[in-house]
Design an enzyme around this catalytic site. Structure first.
Site, short mmCIF file in Angstrom:
data_model
loop_
_atom_site.label_atom_id
_atom_site.label_comp_id
_atom_site.label_asym_id
_atom_site.label_seq_id
_atom_site.Cartn_x
_atom_site.Cartn_y
_atom_site.Cartn_z
N GLU A 233 -4.14 -0.67 -29.86
CA GLU A 233 -4.55 -0.75 -28.20
C GLU A 233 -3.18 -1.39 -27.70
O GLU A 233 -2.40 -2.36 -28.01
CB GLU A 233 -5.37 -1.86 -27.83
CG GLU A 233 -5.91 -2.29 -26.70
CD GLU A 233 -5.97 -0.99 -25.82
OE1 GLU A 233 -5.43 -0.82 -24.70
OE2 GLU A 233 -6.92 -0.47 -26.11
N GLY B 269 0.33 3.65 -29.13
CA GLY B 269 0.30 4.64 -30.34
C GLY B 269 0.35 6.18 -29.82
O GLY B 269 0.19 6.39 -28.92
N GLY C 231 -19.67 9.72 -5.80
CA GLY C 231 -20.03 9.50 -7.15
C GLY C 231 -20.37 8.24 -7.32
O GLY C 231 -20.69 7.33 -6.47
N GLU D 11 -17.61 12.89 0.99
CA GLU D 11 -18.36 13.80 -0.20
C GLU D 11 -18.06 15.28 -0.15
O GLU D 11 -18.68 15.68 0.88
CB GLU D 11 -19.78 13.48 -1.01
CG GLU D 11 -20.29 14.36 -1.76
CD GLU D 11 -19.28 14.27 -3.14
OE1 GLU D 11 -19.16 15.17 -3.58
OE2 GLU D 11 -19.14 13.34 -3.64
N GLY E 196 -13.22 10.61 -9.26
CA GLY E 196 -13.51 10.82 -10.91
C GLY E 196 -12.32 10.27 -11.59
O GLY E 196 -11.59 9.49 -11.24
N HIS F 297 -47.53 -8.26 -15.42
CA HIS F 297 -47.95 -8.47 -13.76
C HIS F 297 -47.56 -9.77 -13.50
O HIS F 297 -47.91 -10.98 -14.02
CB HIS F 297 -49.31 -8.21 -13.68
CG HIS F 297 -49.75 -8.40 -12.09
ND1 HIS F 297 -49.21 -7.31 -11.37
CD2 HIS F 297 -50.34 -9.23 -11.41
CE1 HIS F 297 -49.92 -7.70 -9.97
NE2 HIS F 297 -50.50 -8.73 -10.07
#
Length: 461
Positions: A36, A117, A180, A201, A265, A438
């Site tokens: 990492e 890496g 999104g 959008e 995105g 309930h």
């Protein structure tokens, strides 16, 4: 020459997909090296899921304070201290990070290797001159915030979601480019904290990957909240002004605001990591795999956001567990992508499992699909919470429920039962006989299935 190390599994990436692979493989008595370059936990913990949900909760508190008189409580919202809000958010992240570090440390067969890496052989990852060789290699390098041509985020006026999470103030006005999940969540939190928000959008509706009825319900709720949105508005041009930004969309319409959030995105982090050089089959930067998450190279797997499909932390996590068990010879069941829960944590929340009505009709034929929508107006817990929304079921004719779609405050907490219903291919009559406590919102799931089973109770014609 670098140092050489050999392991059963080498994992490249320490986000949800990577660390889940490592932890499950260690449980199965496999030796693991997990590489990492930043902090274990990945985007989800540090720059995504967790911090955004902390901000959304702060926004919920702000809204509850403004609306407290509805419940007979006299309170006044005198301001938002973003320094304190960010401190709260960062505290949640720190707790999660320390917990994850503890889990990895306790997993004696996991070696965490810090550094960037790169795949330098079909079974070898190199990190700062150190070569890690694995009988199996798992690629889990995650994703980054995409942008568009002509848009260069600067962290000051033009932001990515990472920039937005570190913002030290509530902006007066924001344009959110992209309707999104990420765009709707940030629009929701900023509106709750007091900003004027407009979402642009390119497609005809917000949350275009969700069932159309869910999108319509969110749009109605956003209108009530004063969140402006403009569908069918592809981006054309960005200009800086004295006070912020000016955005031009298709048709020549212009909008101005203090800040622009680019939420179009996330792309796969695969460039420059040796994947192409080693001959891994790629598609638009994503790693192609088969249903068992194997790449075209022997003993090389891929999980998480770099694999085509919904970019969800819990998807990557489940894929990591799957791959570890696959490597260990456990022959796990293939993951059904349609059965992975999808949630947008705006206000109101949107949660779904399975097929949308349109997708179900396309797959099975329109004459084979029945739907039923239960309005949360008939659910007393939803009335207590003062939320509006619905539970919508998509059913295969005389067969199981193949899609569940929910909109309303806190419906994300219902998604686990929805997942069981879908994944167990339950018939409406199977769920109708279950007892739902309930008053809870889960009763809405029960009532919807009762109606589809032909015995509705709290439903008016």
């Amino acid at each position: 020459m670098g140092v050489s190390d050999e392991f059963d599994v080498v994992v490249l990436g320490g986000g949800p997909g990577g660390y889940a692979t490592a932890l499950r493989a260690a449980q199965l008595d496999l030796s693991v090296a997990m590489v990492e370059k930043d902090k274990v936990g990945g985007t989800c913990l540090h720059r995504g899921c967790i911090p955004t949900k902390a901000l959304l909760h702060a926004g919920e508190v702000a809204d509850a304070t403004r609306e407290s008189s509805q419940f007979g409580i006299q309170a006044e919202l005198t301001g938002v201290d973003m320094t304190a809000v960010n401190s709260y958010k960062d505290g949640v992240i720190t707790k999660g990070y320390r917990g994850l570090q503890g889990l990895l440390k306790a997993a004696k067969r996991v070696t965490t290797v810090e550094g960037a890496g790169r795949l330098v052989g079909p079974n070898t990852v190199e990190v700062a001159g150190r070569r890690l060789t694995g009988r199996h290699v798992v690629l889990a390098t995650g994703s980054y915030s995409r942008t568009l041509p002509g848009l260069e985020p600067d962290g000051e006026r033009v932001l990515t979601s990472e920039h937005a999470l570190a913002l030290d103030r509530v902006p007066a006005s924001v344009i959110v480019l992209g309707g999104g999940i990420i765009g709707c969540e940030f629009a929701s939190v900023w509106r709750s904290l007091g900003a004027e928000v407009t979402i642009l959008e390119a497609l005809p509706r917000l949350l275009p990957t969700e069932d159309e009825d869910s999108s319509k319900q969110v749009q109605r709720a956003f209108r009530r909240r004063g969140i402006n949105f403009k569908p069918d508005r592809p981006f054309e041009k960005l200009e800086h002004t004295d006070s912020g930004v000016r955005v031009t969309v298709a048709g020549g319409e212009t909008l101005e605001a203090e800040l622009l959030l680019v939420a179009v995105g996330r792309g796969p982090v695969t460039d420059g990591l040796g994947y192409d050089e080693q001959g891994i089959t790629m598609e638009r930067g994503f790693v192609r795999t088969d249903e068992r998450l194997r790449t075209n190279l022997p003993n090389v797997y891929a999980v998480g956001d770099i694999v085509p499909g919904p970019q969800l932390a819990h998807r990557g996590f489940q894929q990591g567990v799957f791959v570890a068990e696959e490597i260990a010879g456990r022959n796990p069941a293939v993951i059904d992508e349609d059965g992975i829960p999808r949630i947008t944590y705006c206000e109101p929340e949107v949660a779904s499992v399975g097929l949308s009505e349109a997708a179900a009709k396309e797959r099975h034929g329109a004459d084979q699909i029945t739907t039923y929508t239960y309005n949360l107006g008939g659910n007393l817990k939803s009335s207590i919470l003062k939320t509006q929304g619905f539970v919508k079921l998509v059913r295969l004719a005389d067969g199981p429920v193949v899609g569940l779609h929910m909109v309303g405050s806190r419906v994300s907490e219902l998604v686990s039962e929805a997942q069981l219903i879908y994944n167990w291919e339950a018939f409406p009559q199977d769920v109708a006989q279950l007892v739902h406590a309930h008053p809870t919102q889960s009763e809405a799931l029960g009532e919807a299935h009762l109606a589809l089973a032909g015995k509705p109770l709290h439903v008016h014609d």
